[in-house]
Design a protein around this motif. Sequence first.
Motif, PDB file in Angstrom:
ATOM      1  N   TYR A  57      40.549  56.378  69.867  1.00 52.44           N
ATOM      2  CA  TYR A  57      39.154  56.061  70.126  1.00 52.44           C
ATOM      3  C   TYR A  57      38.514  57.201  70.917  1.00 52.44           C
ATOM      4  N   ILE A 241      38.358  46.575  74.250  1.00 51.94           N
ATOM      5  CA  ILE A 241      37.140  47.295  73.854  1.00 51.94           C
ATOM      6  C   ILE A 241      35.960  46.827  74.694  1.00 51.94           C
ATOM      7  N   SER A 256      35.935  54.409  66.862  1.00 51.00           N
ATOM      8  CA  SER A 256      37.319  54.619  66.470  1.00 51.00           C
ATOM      9  C   SER A 256      37.470  55.975  65.793  1.00 51.00           C
TER      10      SER A 256
END
Length: 879
Positions: A57, A241, A256
Amino acid sequence: MWSITMKLMRKTMRMLIPAGIAIVIGTAFIASTFLFGNAMNDSLSRQATSMFGGANYAISPATDGLDENELNDVYSTTVGDFHLDRMNGIEGVNGVRVAMESGVTVSKGDNHVSGEAITTARNGRLLPVDITEGNQPIDNNEVALPGSVMKQLGVNIGDTVTLTSRYATDDEGGKAQATDVRVVGITSDPNGTYSYYGGAVVASDDLIARMQGADDFNSAEATTVYLDLAKDGNTVSAKTIREVNRLLPKHFNLMSRQEVGDAYIKGVGVGETSIVTIFLLCFGVLAMLVAALVIANTFQVLVAQRRRTLALLRTIGAKKGQLYASVLLESCLLGLIASILGVALGSALMGAACASGIMRQGMHLIFSWQVFVVPIVFGVIMTVLASLGSARSATSVTPLEALRPLELTDDRRSGRARAIIGMLFTVVGIALAAFSVWQMQTIGDADMLNGSRFVMILLAAIAGAGLVFLGLVLTAVFWLPVLMKGVGALVSLSGPSAKVAHANIQKNPRRIAATGAALLIGVTLVSTIATGATSAKETMNNALATRYSVDVVATGSDISRQMANAIRGIKGVTDVVYAPSANVQLKDSDGNVSASTLLIGVKNIDELKKVMRVDLGDSTINADTVLMPQYNAQSGERMTFGQGDATFGTAWDENGDTKRTLELKVRQADYRRISSAYGAVGFVDESHFTNGDLDTNSHTLLVRINETGSTLGSVFDSIQSALSKSPDVAVSGPIAERVQWGKMIDSMMMLMVGLIAVAVLIALVGVANTLSLSVIERTRESATLRAIGMTRGQLRRSLGVEALLISLVSGVVGVVLGTLFGWLGSYVVFSTYGSVVFPFEWGINGIVLGVAAVAALLASVFPARRAVKTPPVEALAEA
């Protein structure tokens, strides 16, 4: 009709093989094109995310729709704004790395190497490079260097080197202070992320901050952070997240790795229909169009050979529609089987190319539905379309006319329509080409800058060439056999074999024209590209020579006399001037800056004349004069000096105001582009650099090259190698641009010629196909010739001469057309740059004709064996 069609196909399998090969080659090209596009997309995606290292990420700014103030806030974000300590404490966050880079110079003694320094990370998996030996930098003033850099500097782990930022400055505006650092590891760059520098310098956080001019790491500006988030199965926990998003600065978001890669591919305009893929597919379509001519020839002869069978089927009740469907079914099966084999061949070739490393490093074989569906569907459709004419001929067969061994008859009405349309295309094409040439003679610089008129002229030229070519292909059935007849009449004088070959060519002009047109397409395109590339290189070389007065110019603060001596010893270098230089400001009569200027100090005018390729006349250089150009290198405007004097600002205070000026008498000469980075380059007596008038802030090398007997590329590479230890050197001049231009043109030409060679290969398969079908048609004729005394060798030679006539006549016409098209394109594109060169590319054209001749002879081997292996009595009985 299914069983009958299958039996007919099995009986004529050998006749279908050449057409099948043409389809296999064309569809293999299309399949490999899609595979190449997929591999390129995958490679670009991995390249775009190579900075992630092992992260999955990234935190990056979302700048769409932001105003100027908001953008300023985004790019003023510091490391501290990301709350790294709190982020590292979130459950599911395995590692965090701030992405910061700085251009640096790594020095050891007198050796200097340019590099790119990046931040380290607690978790080494997040680094975009590997630490192959030693340790990862953690403490203050620690670095890990690429192996190539360590080799160039001659250092080992544990040694101390000096690191200097190429961008950061100190408080007084000078270069940032150099920092001594300890080497603790060696890095490698397996993904080529920093291939330009041979890898990356991994530096401790505080060191990177210092290179960027920040007081500490948390106050350094940063806009990207990479994270390694733990996965719960195939996805990251929503809770993780959510917690990370709460810590993000305003206008930043979390994406991502897959999302970043997809966004990059979309941003550069690459995807399922990328420009590269479309460009390559054009050549695949061209290959299939050429294959269609081969297929059409095959089915024409198949229908002619089956006239008795078709008549018998009509007699026992078969309808015209059934015969029509039978031919189309046969073509559909042929296209399907050959296309499947083509997809398999294309996949195998691309797989081998990826595995062998011939292609771009790291490219993998990636399959998609387009790889299988598009080539197969296109191959089947093209095969069916190519057989439509033969299917219509099959429906016209009557029992009575099929009792005689007739050749296919021409449709006079369609022949007249073809002739009219072809002539119309040719006339309109010639008119458009002439219009484009006339318009280029009247176009001005303003029109070139505007672009719209030039685009119109260019499109007219392309359309004109395309229409002429299409018109000639459509009318090839009329003029190509006549041309072959004239050439064949001369060749037939050489003996009975040539006379038989000449007669055979005249028996079926339509088939010969179709075969010759297929080869004509490929050869014309190859010749067009080769001629255009050669004209482009020679035209631009001449244009560059008129725009520059010195072959090679190198400027840099660290250029030494030893480097100049090394360049002087390079084979091909005739003269070198090593001179001090200074950046100054040319002022007008009101004291305003009129041009940025580089003043170069030389001993005398004679020294300068040795390296400049212009006539300096009676110009002189002394302590009171300066030699200046007549035109500004950047604006192109003529330079004038009031009362013949030039005033230069040579030193400035902290406010940018002039502290020191130098006034000299001006002597002007028409020399061009010593350096494109300055509006003007002037030459003064070098005493100005020793008496304090001018401060030496760089040195300049003026190099003259002897182009006779030396390769420009090797000379230029040797010059760059001799200057490799100067980190900020800038090399320019016509030789530099000529080498770069030549490499670009050569690589493009090799690519396009290689692609079009596929069409030439298919056309040569068509030559073999034509000969094979002709041998089958002429079984009784060949047997009769053998019976009256013609030897096997003479019969073989007759087929060889027939193949050569088809290939060479079509090839020569293609070379002539391609040369003319190449000249037209070069004139339209390059006439505004200077005098266009109209070369004839003997090398490529000769190779193409030579390959066509050899391939034609090889193509005649198997048909000749078939013709001579059957005894005359047996052949006469079967015919």
